[in-house]
Design a protein around this motif. Structure first.
Motif, PDB file in Angstrom:
ATOM      1  N   SER A  38      40.238  30.140  26.789  1.00  0.00           N
ATOM      2  CA  SER A  38      40.812  29.616  28.035  1.00  0.00           C
ATOM      3  C   SER A  38      41.385  30.733  28.898  1.00  0.00           C
ATOM      4  CB  SER A  38      41.910  28.590  27.738  1.00  0.00           C
ATOM      5  OG  SER A  38      41.377  27.459  27.112  1.00  0.00           O
ATOM      6  N   VAL A  39      42.088  31.666  28.279  1.00  0.00           N
ATOM      7  CA  VAL A  39      42.657  32.795  29.019  1.00  0.00           C
ATOM      8  C   VAL A  39      41.549  33.629  29.644  1.00  0.00           C
ATOM      9  CG1 VAL A  39      43.944  34.959  28.781  1.00  0.00           C
ATOM     10  CG2 VAL A  39      44.786  32.888  27.679  1.00  0.00           C
ATOM     11  N   LEU A  40      40.488  33.873  28.889  1.00  0.00           N
ATOM     12  CA  LEU A  40      39.372  34.662  29.421  1.00  0.00           C
ATOM     13  C   LEU A  40      38.686  33.939  30.581  1.00  0.00           C
ATOM     14  CD1 LEU A  40      38.037  35.967  26.008  1.00  0.00           C
ATOM     15  CD2 LEU A  40      39.053  37.364  27.832  1.00  0.00           C
ATOM     16  N   GLY A  41      38.552  32.626  30.475  1.00  0.00           N
ATOM     17  CA  GLY A  41      37.997  31.842  31.579  1.00  0.00           C
ATOM     18  C   GLY A  41      38.879  31.913  32.812  1.00  0.00           C
ATOM     19  N   LEU A  42      40.179  31.852  32.608  1.00  0.00           N
ATOM     20  CA  LEU A  42      41.123  31.965  33.720  1.00  0.00           C
ATOM     21  C   LEU A  42      41.009  33.335  34.393  1.00  0.00           C
ATOM     22  CD1 LEU A  42      43.555  30.827  35.327  1.00  0.00           C
ATOM     23  CD2 LEU A  42      45.013  31.850  33.574  1.00  0.00           C
ATOM     24  N   LEU A  43      40.866  34.377  33.576  1.00  0.00           N
ATOM     25  CA  LEU A  43      40.721  35.726  34.146  1.00  0.00           C
ATOM     26  C   LEU A  43      39.454  35.849  34.985  1.00  0.00           C
ATOM     27  CD1 LEU A  43      41.961  37.995  31.219  1.00  0.00           C
ATOM     28  CD2 LEU A  43      43.088  37.606  33.414  1.00  0.00           C
ATOM     29  N   LEU A  44      38.372  35.230  34.534  1.00  0.00           N
ATOM     30  CA  LEU A  44      37.136  35.254  35.324  1.00  0.00           C
ATOM     31  C   LEU A  44      37.347  34.617  36.693  1.00  0.00           C
ATOM     32  CD1 LEU A  44      34.376  34.432  32.685  1.00  0.00           C
ATOM     33  CD2 LEU A  44      34.573  36.525  34.038  1.00  0.00           C
ATOM     34  N   VAL A  45      38.032  33.483  36.716  1.00  0.00           N
ATOM     35  CA  VAL A  45      38.324  32.809  37.985  1.00  0.00           C
ATOM     36  C   VAL A  45      39.242  33.691  38.835  1.00  0.00           C
ATOM     37  CG1 VAL A  45      39.478  30.807  39.032  1.00  0.00           C
ATOM     38  CG2 VAL A  45      37.972  30.500  37.062  1.00  0.00           C
ATOM     39  N   LEU A  46      40.234  34.283  38.212  1.00  0.00           N
ATOM     40  CA  LEU A  46      41.165  35.156  38.921  1.00  0.00           C
ATOM     41  C   LEU A  46      40.438  36.345  39.549  1.00  0.00           C
ATOM     42  CD1 LEU A  46      44.221  35.673  39.511  1.00  0.00           C
ATOM     43  CD2 LEU A  46      44.222  37.077  37.447  1.00  0.00           C
ATOM     44  N   PHE A  47      39.549  36.975  38.802  1.00  0.00           N
ATOM     45  CA  PHE A  47      38.800  38.117  39.332  1.00  0.00           C
ATOM     46  C   PHE A  47      37.922  37.700  40.505  1.00  0.00           C
ATOM     47  CE2 PHE A  47      38.745  40.321  34.894  1.00  0.00           C
ATOM     48  CZ  PHE A  47      40.101  40.586  35.024  1.00  0.00           C
ATOM     49  N   ASP A  48      37.421  36.473  40.446  1.00  0.00           N
ATOM     50  CA  ASP A  48      36.571  35.981  41.525  1.00  0.00           C
ATOM     51  C   ASP A  48      37.376  35.668  42.784  1.00  0.00           C
ATOM     52  OD1 ASP A  48      33.995  35.113  42.522  1.00  0.00           O
ATOM     53  OD2 ASP A  48      34.766  33.056  42.354  1.00  0.00           O
ATOM     54  N   LYS A  49      38.576  35.147  42.614  1.00  0.00           N
ATOM     55  CA  LYS A  49      39.374  34.673  43.750  1.00  0.00           C
ATOM     56  C   LYS A  49      40.347  35.715  44.307  1.00  0.00           C
ATOM     57  CE  LYS A  49      37.665  30.526  43.488  1.00  0.00           C
ATOM     58  NZ  LYS A  49      36.642  30.140  44.419  1.00  0.00           N
ATOM     59  N   LEU A  50      40.774  36.644  43.476  1.00  0.00           N
ATOM     60  CA  LEU A  50      41.764  37.636  43.892  1.00  0.00           C
ATOM     61  C   LEU A  50      41.172  38.567  44.942  1.00  0.00           C
ATOM     62  CD1 LEU A  50      44.696  38.150  42.872  1.00  0.00           C
ATOM     63  CD2 LEU A  50      43.756  39.946  41.435  1.00  0.00           C
ATOM     64  N   PRO A  51      41.911  38.849  46.020  1.00  0.00           N
ATOM     65  CA  PRO A  51      41.405  39.812  46.999  1.00  0.00           C
ATOM     66  C   PRO A  51      41.152  41.170  46.328  1.00  0.00           C
ATOM     67  CG  PRO A  51      43.363  38.695  47.827  1.00  0.00           C
ATOM     68  CD  PRO A  51      43.205  38.298  46.391  1.00  0.00           C
ATOM     69  N   GLN A  52      40.115  41.852  46.793  1.00  0.00           N
ATOM     70  CA  GLN A  52      39.723  43.102  46.162  1.00  0.00           C
ATOM     71  C   GLN A  52      40.852  44.129  46.178  1.00  0.00           C
ATOM     72  OE1 GLN A  52      36.279  45.103  47.813  1.00  0.00           O
ATOM     73  NE2 GLN A  52      35.639  45.709  45.764  1.00  0.00           N
ATOM     74  N   SER A  53      41.652  44.155  47.217  1.00  0.00           N
ATOM     75  CA  SER A  53      42.761  45.115  47.279  1.00  0.00           C
ATOM     76  C   SER A  53      43.772  44.863  46.162  1.00  0.00           C
ATOM     77  CB  SER A  53      43.454  45.058  48.640  1.00  0.00           C
ATOM     78  OG  SER A  53      43.972  43.759  48.875  1.00  0.00           O
ATOM     79  N   ASP A  54      44.068  43.610  45.886  1.00  0.00           N
ATOM     80  CA  ASP A  54      44.990  43.271  44.796  1.00  0.00           C
ATOM     81  C   ASP A  54      44.368  43.595  43.431  1.00  0.00           C
ATOM     82  OD1 ASP A  54      46.803  42.364  46.663  1.00  0.00           O
ATOM     83  OD2 ASP A  54      46.309  40.239  46.374  1.00  0.00           O
ATOM     84  N   LEU A  55      43.095  43.309  43.313  1.00  0.00           N
ATOM     85  CA  LEU A  55      42.411  43.584  42.050  1.00  0.00           C
ATOM     86  C   LEU A  55      42.379  45.088  41.775  1.00  0.00           C
ATOM     87  CD1 LEU A  55      41.063  42.175  39.719  1.00  0.00           C
ATOM     88  CD2 LEU A  55      38.896  42.318  40.941  1.00  0.00           C
ATOM     89  N   HIS A  56      42.212  45.885  42.821  1.00  0.00           N
ATOM     90  CA  HIS A  56      42.220  47.341  42.654  1.00  0.00           C
ATOM     91  C   HIS A  56      43.560  47.830  42.131  1.00  0.00           C
ATOM     92  CE1 HIS A  56      38.578  49.046  44.913  1.00  0.00           C
ATOM     93  NE2 HIS A  56      38.287  47.870  44.405  1.00  0.00           N
ATOM     94  N   GLU A  57      44.631  47.269  42.659  1.00  0.00           N
ATOM     95  CA  GLU A  57      45.966  47.677  42.222  1.00  0.00           C
ATOM     96  C   GLU A  57      46.219  47.325  40.767  1.00  0.00           C
ATOM     97  OE1 GLU A  57      49.238  46.428  44.704  1.00  0.00           O
ATOM     98  OE2 GLU A  57      48.018  46.703  46.515  1.00  0.00           O
TER      99      GLU A  57
END
Length: 173
Positions: A13-32
């Motif tokens: 479940s956590v890994l699935g949530l992370l996949l969704v987060l990586f998809d939805k998070l703005p690239q600038s935030d993901l870079h940080e």
């Protein structure tokens, strides 16, 4: 911490949530935050007992690497090279080669720019281990379980090196 759930379904479940987060998070935030996600995820490649969770971790790391820009991927690859070069800690070294294989899968032919570094590390490890093969012999005093664990770790390490080497040469002919 949530990747350490005792139940496999919780980790999934956590890994699935992370996949969704990586998809939805703005690239600038993901870079940080990429390094904060990458290191704990990578550690699950060798610490998780579930094959299913390891597959999900592979996919999650690849999703992260696909989403971030090359400069950030370069920073994460520096961490991977540090792990690969740590031949004093076989598990870290194995972790480095396993995660390097994910970089090969994501970058495909563009991984060629990393080949000199990668091949140099492989050569150094092979030279170092062949020079010290007598030092690595198991003492007669070691118990049988310890000897089995050491050999199993070595087998997993060699498999990781050869698999990653094969992937890299296949992609970067």
């Amino acid at each position: 911490r949530n990747l350490d759930y005792e139940e496999e379904a919780g980790r999934e479940s956590v890994l699935g949530l992370l996949l969704v987060l990586f998809d939805k998070l703005p690239q600038s935030d993901l870079h940080e935050e990429a390094g904060y996600f990458f290191v704990p995820l990578a550690s699950r490649l060798i610490n998780d007992v579930s094959g299913r969770c390891k597959q999900l971790v592979n996919g999650t790391i690849k999703a992260l690497l696909n989403k971030i820009e090359v400069q950030k991927r370069d920073e994460l690859f520096e961490i991977v090279t540090t792990w690969m070069e740590n031949d004093q800690q076989l598990l870290h070294c194995r972790l480095g080669f396993q995660t390097c294989g994910l970089f090969v899968e994501v970058e495909q032919r563009t991984f060629e720019r990393r080949m000199t570094t990668f091949v140099t590390i492989v050569r150094q490890i092979l030279e170092h281990n062949s020079a010290e093969e007598d030092a690595d012999e198991i003492d007669d005093e070691d118990d049988e379980d310890s000897a089995r664990r050491q050999l199993s770790n070595l087998d997993h390490f060699i498999f990781s090196v050869l698999t990653t080497l094969g992937r890299a040469f296949k992609e970067c002919r």
